[in-house]
Structure formats: structure tokens, C-alpha cells
Design an enzyme around this catalytic site. Structure first.
Site, PDB file in Angstrom:
ATOM      1  N   SER A 139      13.518 -17.677  -7.373  1.00 34.63           N
ATOM      2  CA  SER A 139      14.051 -16.330  -7.223  1.00 34.63           C
ATOM      3  C   SER A 139      14.746 -16.190  -5.866  1.00 34.63           C
ATOM      4  CB  SER A 139      12.924 -15.303  -7.411  1.00 34.63           C
ATOM      5  OG  SER A 139      13.431 -14.007  -7.523  1.00 34.63           O
ATOM      6  N   ASP A 271      16.613 -13.445 -18.329  1.00 33.36           N
ATOM      7  CA  ASP A 271      16.252 -13.112 -16.951  1.00 33.36           C
ATOM      8  C   ASP A 271      16.969 -11.843 -16.498  1.00 33.36           C
ATOM      9  OD1 ASP A 271      15.647 -12.986 -14.272  1.00 33.36           O
ATOM     10  OD2 ASP A 271      16.046 -15.100 -13.874  1.00 33.36           O
ATOM     11  N   HIS A 300      11.587 -15.169 -15.922  1.00 34.13           N
ATOM     12  CA  HIS A 300      11.810 -15.269 -14.477  1.00 34.13           C
ATOM     13  C   HIS A 300      10.513 -15.613 -13.747  1.00 34.13           C
ATOM     14  CE1 HIS A 300      14.112 -14.296 -10.791  1.00 34.13           C
ATOM     15  NE2 HIS A 300      12.954 -13.848 -10.330  1.00 34.13           N
TER      16      HIS A 300
END
Length: 325
Positions: A139, A271, A300
């Protein structure tokens, strides 16, 4: 059998002072001090995991264990918390180094730029300069990874994996459109609410709530992340999140181009932080790059249920590189 092997994998927890901030480091494998280990058995490579936001390193322990096992237990796998996202328990000693004690305090260490400098400070003070690195950013950890390569291009990084990478247009993503007003305009309301609700809450109740939550999410609680309900840590996560929405806008194509041969991007099909169109755009601009689209519907937050699948992908990609170590 596989679960038994995982139980045997040693994980060492440390709390250190890095850039002036308390930092949790979880070290998978028997090596706890690479800097001062001069033995012939010292590994030549470190696999270094940089989490998303919130940066609770304890969430990544199952992933680190799986990766350590798949790389034949030959290389340490370390996970670092973000600055201000982990506080040491009262009975836990906070370790310092002479280099960190003399280091300049990092400006706004809990913000976007400060977190990047925080990771670089850790590598400077705890990892030998000649040790090869595999960076794994998840991320916003992917954004940190790219920025680390940009700021210190001489880092001995042989591969960098950017998992579900939030490296552009964060506020325009489906989740970003919801998070931006909350994190940028209403975060002080969140701070006050968090302090009023959580600060008076007894530690036993917090611990019970967290353990129940971890059970529901099927996460190991070997290192119980009490910081999940610590107002100071939540405020820092919100502060970082607000800066992400405002500053992670344009993709850094120059840095990507310069380091493309060592980068692997892994995008999700479902996502809401970096939608499929972001994958299509970067794939079109860098057709020669190792840019992958997940075919397994992994979300995610892969650390909840898909640690083994992600570890398999990375270990398989590293086979040739690790065989040369």
C-alpha cells in the site's frame, strides 16, 4: 505439518528509538543484530517489509513467517512499524544506538516525508551498508519504497516488490473519495472522539476487544497490537493518511524508469485504493516492466487471509536472485 513448521520459526520483537520515535521491529529468523555480526554465517541479504497505513508490524508476522520458510530459512525477514504507530509496553526496554542518539531529529516524523526518512534512518543504523536488500512495500509502503530508492539510489536493493501500490491519485480512488474529507477536514473531531472513548478504557478491555477482532480476521496474535486502540497511534495514522490523500497524487515515472529492472508491481482487480485503471495506465506506460494484475481476487488487505499466496508469489519471483547469494 505446515502449521507446525510455522510455529517453530523464531520471531524476535524489539522496540528501538529511530529518528527520535519509538519503533517496533519484528525479526523473523535467528539473526537479531546484523550490524555487529561479523561471523561467516551472517546472511548476505535482508528481506525488509514496509507496511501500509496503519503501520502495525504485528499484522505482517504470518506473511513474514511464510516468506522466511519459503526462502529456506536462509535470509532474515524483518518488518518495521511506522513511526508513532507502535508504543512499547511499560515493561519493555527501548533500545538505542549511538548513531541514532546523535542523529538529527526528523521533522514531522509522523507525516509522509518523515516516515520515509524514518525507514532510511533505520537502514543506516541497523543494517550493514554492504548487505543486499529486498524491499517489500504494501500500500503506501510502496510509495515509501520508491521514495527511498529516489533519495538514496546507492541502496544495495536487488529487488523491490510493490504490493497493491498506492503510489498515485489516492484521493481520486473510490476509498480515497471517502477518506479524504474524514482525514483532511474532520480528523480533529476523530482525534477528540478517540481520546474521549479510548483513553479511559482499561487495558484489559482493550486487549479483549483486540484479541476478539484478531480471531474474527484470522490473524495471529503472537504480538498483540494493543496500539490499534491507542489514541496517540490512531492520531498518527490519521495524520499520515491525511497527507497521503493530499500529496500522493502524481506517479513518479522518473524514479520508476530509473529502477524499473528491479521493480515488481502487483495490482489487485478489486482494490478500491488503486483501481484496475491505475494498473492499465502504468502497464501502458511501462510495457517492459514487471507489472502484474492479481488473478486470485486477493484484496488490498492481503494480510488478513492471503499471506501464503503473496509469500508464494514473492518467493517464486526471487528464486534466481537468491540462488546467487
Amino acid at each position: 505439518m505446515d502449521s507446525e513448521l510455522k510455529e517453530e520459526i523464531p520471531v524476535h520483537e524489539e522496540f528501538i528509538l529511530c529518528g527520535g520515535a519509538e519503533t517496533q521491529v519484528l525479526k523473523c529468523g535467528p539473526w537479531t543484530d546484523l550490524f555487529n555480526d561479523q561471523s561467516v554465517k551472517r546472511p548476505k541479504l535482508l528481506i525488509f517489509i514496509i507496511p501500509g497505513n496503519p503501520g502495525f508490524s504485528a499484522f505482517y508476522v504470518p506473511f513474514a513467517k511464510a516468506l522466511y520458510s519459503l526462502t529456506n530459512r536462509c535470509f532474515p525477514v524483518w518488518t518495521i512499524s511506522h513511526a508513532g504507530h507502535a508504543l512499547a509496553p511499560k515493561d519493555k526496554k527501548i533500545l538505542t544506538t549511538s548513531e541514532d542518539s546523535n542523529a538529527q531529529e526528523i521533522k514531522d516524523i509522523y507525516g509522509l516525508n518523515g516516515q520515509i526518512e524514518h525507514k532510511l534512518a533505520f537502514l543506516r543504523t541497523h543494517v550493514p551498508k554492504d548487505m543486499k536488500l529486498v524491499l517489500i512495500g504494501h500500500s503506501v509502503g510502496s510509495y515509501f519504497t520508491l521514495q527511498m530508492l529516489k533519495r538514496v539510489p546507492e541502496l544495495p536493493v536487488i529487488r523491490a516488490f510493490l504490493l497493491f501500490p498506492t503510489i498515485e491519485r489516492m484521493s481520486e480512488s473510490p476509498n480515497g473519495r471517502i477518506a479524504t474529507p474524514l482525514l483532511c477536514w474532520s480528523r480533529y473531531v476523530l482525534y477528540v472522539t478517540g481520546y474521549l472513548l479510548l483513553k479511559p478504557c482499561p487495558e484489559k478491555i482493550k486487549s479483549l476487544l483486540i484479541r476478539r477482532g484478531l480471531q474474527v480476521m484470522n490473524l495471529e496474535n503472537e504480538f498483540s497490537p494493543l496500539n490499534i486502540l491507542e489514541p496517540f497511534c490512531l492520531a498518527n495514522a490519521a495524520h499520515l493518511g491525511g497527507q497521503e490523500m493530499m500529496e500522493v497524487v502524481k506517479r513518479d515515472d522518473e524514479t520508476i524508469r530509473e529502477h524499473l529492472c528491479k521493480l515488481t508491481f502487483y495490482y489487485g482487480t478489486i482494490d478500491p485504493w488503486c483501481p484496475k485503471e491505475y494498473y492499465e495506465d502504468i502497464k501502458k506506460d511501462f510495457p517492459e516492466g514487471d507489472i502484474r494484475l492479481c488473478e486470485k481476487n486477493i484484496p488490498h488487505a492481503f494480510i488478513i487471509h492471503f499471506n501464503q499466496e503473496m509469500a508464494d508469489m514473492i518467493a517464486d519471483s526471487l528464486k534466481d536472485d537468491l540462488s546467487k547469494m
